[in-house]
Design an enzyme around this catalytic site. Structure first.
Site, PDB file in Angstrom:
ATOM      1  N   SER A 103     -28.399 -44.456 124.085  1.00  0.00           N
ATOM      2  CA  SER A 103     -27.955 -45.115 125.310  1.00  0.00           C
ATOM      3  C   SER A 103     -28.299 -44.277 126.538  1.00  0.00           C
ATOM      4  CB  SER A 103     -26.455 -45.422 125.208  1.00  0.00           C
ATOM      5  OG  SER A 103     -26.040 -46.319 126.210  1.00  0.00           O
ATOM      6  N   ASP A 219     -27.774 -56.490 121.346  1.00  0.00           N
ATOM      7  CA  ASP A 219     -27.143 -55.254 121.782  1.00  0.00           C
ATOM      8  C   ASP A 219     -25.875 -55.508 122.603  1.00  0.00           C
ATOM      9  OD1 ASP A 219     -27.782 -52.123 122.394  1.00  0.00           O
ATOM     10  OD2 ASP A 219     -26.953 -53.109 124.159  1.00  0.00           O
ATOM     11  N   HIS A 274     -24.214 -52.801 120.501  1.00  0.00           N
ATOM     12  CA  HIS A 274     -24.574 -51.513 121.100  1.00  0.00           C
ATOM     13  C   HIS A 274     -23.861 -50.329 120.441  1.00  0.00           C
ATOM     14  CE1 HIS A 274     -26.279 -48.984 124.195  1.00  0.00           C
ATOM     15  NE2 HIS A 274     -25.084 -48.480 124.438  1.00  0.00           N
TER      16      HIS A 274
END
Length: 293
Positions: A103, A219, A274
């Site tokens: 990320s 995601d 995610h």
């Protein structure tokens, strides 16, 4: 199969041939993990276990800096402090290390690779990172900015806004000129805003042997999700894929040169939220494992 007589007589010759062929004879390279926004080392225990299970003896280091809310600090400040820990690890690994970054951590790692001369990172794995920026109403964003995505630029593109990490990669396609002028992180990292170190940073980035880009359509946080593969919106919010991005065509930071070398791998996985990328074993085995040797 028996070792040929000549190699039994000359183990030094055998070692030399193995080194020349690229075969590692002293175990696996260390893996450095950089966490994402609102994360810390505890979120990466599962991924660390996956790595040591399939590659026993691997030294896995999850950098314990700017955890949780501290991850909102400006990215250049984070890069500087992550760099100090990064150097202390890589100097003990003469054969190189792998960098696995999740990320927001993917942007920190990109910056580390760009600003660090003579680094010895072999493979950079970017796991669901907003590499081309972020523009969208996600759960993370709504928790910080109680307003719509169309208004966030008013917060991000000023001196105060640039003190928040999210603003450092907020890329509003409807306010391109303000993004280029007022965002002090991503346009510089991409070479979209010229600077004195652009050539040196490109050379530093190209020291890596492999770039692995991982992301997927479910995601739910990285917006657009194609940003994890260097794709992004145009002014009409249509997706412009990596090879059509100006920073790719102009090769400002080395992405095109890296792909021309055959050293960019793209992995797309659907059905992964995610927060689950680093704990999904299928993602690990199909997208990550083989690059960590």
């Amino acid at each position: 199969m028996k070792t040929p007589h000549i190699f039994r007589e000359s183990p030094v010759l055998l070692r030399l041939l193995l080194l020349l062929s690229g075969v590692r004879i002293d175990g696996y390279r260390p893996v450095i993990i950089v966490h994402g926004i609102f994360d810390g080392p505890k979120q990466f225990k599962t991924l660390s276990l996956y790595i040591t299970k399939v590659h026993p003896g691997t030294e896995v280091s999850v950098i314990d800096l700017y955890d949780d809310l501290a991850s909102l600090r400006p990215l250049w400040r984070q890069v500087q402090d992550f760099s100090n820990v990064f150097h202390s690890i890589v100097q003990k690994a003469p054969d190189g290390v792998h960098l696995l970054c999740f990320s927001q951590g993917g942007l920190i790692c990109r910056a580390l690779l760009s600003v660090t001369p003579h680094h010895n990172v072999h493979t950079f794995v970017s796991l669901s990172s907003p590499l081309a920026g972020q523009y969208g109403d996600t759960d993370y964003l709504k928790g910080i900015f109680p307003c719509l995505k169309k208004a966030v630029f008013r917060i991000c593109y000023n001196k105060m806004g640039q003190k928040l990490s999210i603003c450092d990669y907020w890329n509003d396609p409807h306010h391109r000129s303000r993004y280029l002028r007022s965002n002090n992180f991503l346009p510089i990292l991409n070479g979209e805003r010229p600077h004195i170190d652009i050539k040196a940073w490109r050379e530093n980035f190209l020291r890596i042997k492999k770039l692995v880009l991982i992301g997927g359509p479910d995601d739910g946080v990285i917006t657009p999700w194609q940003s994890s593969h260097f794709g992004f919106y145009d002014s009409n919010e249509n997706i412009v894929e990596m090879r059509k991005q100006e920073f790719y065509k102009s090769d400002t930071f080395g992405l095109k040169a890296l792909e021309d070398r055959g050293d960019v791998e793209v992995c797309v996985h659907s059905g992964v939220k995610h927060v689950h990328w680093h704990s999904n074993y299928t993602v690990f085995t199909s997208c990550i494992e083989k690059w960590l040797t």
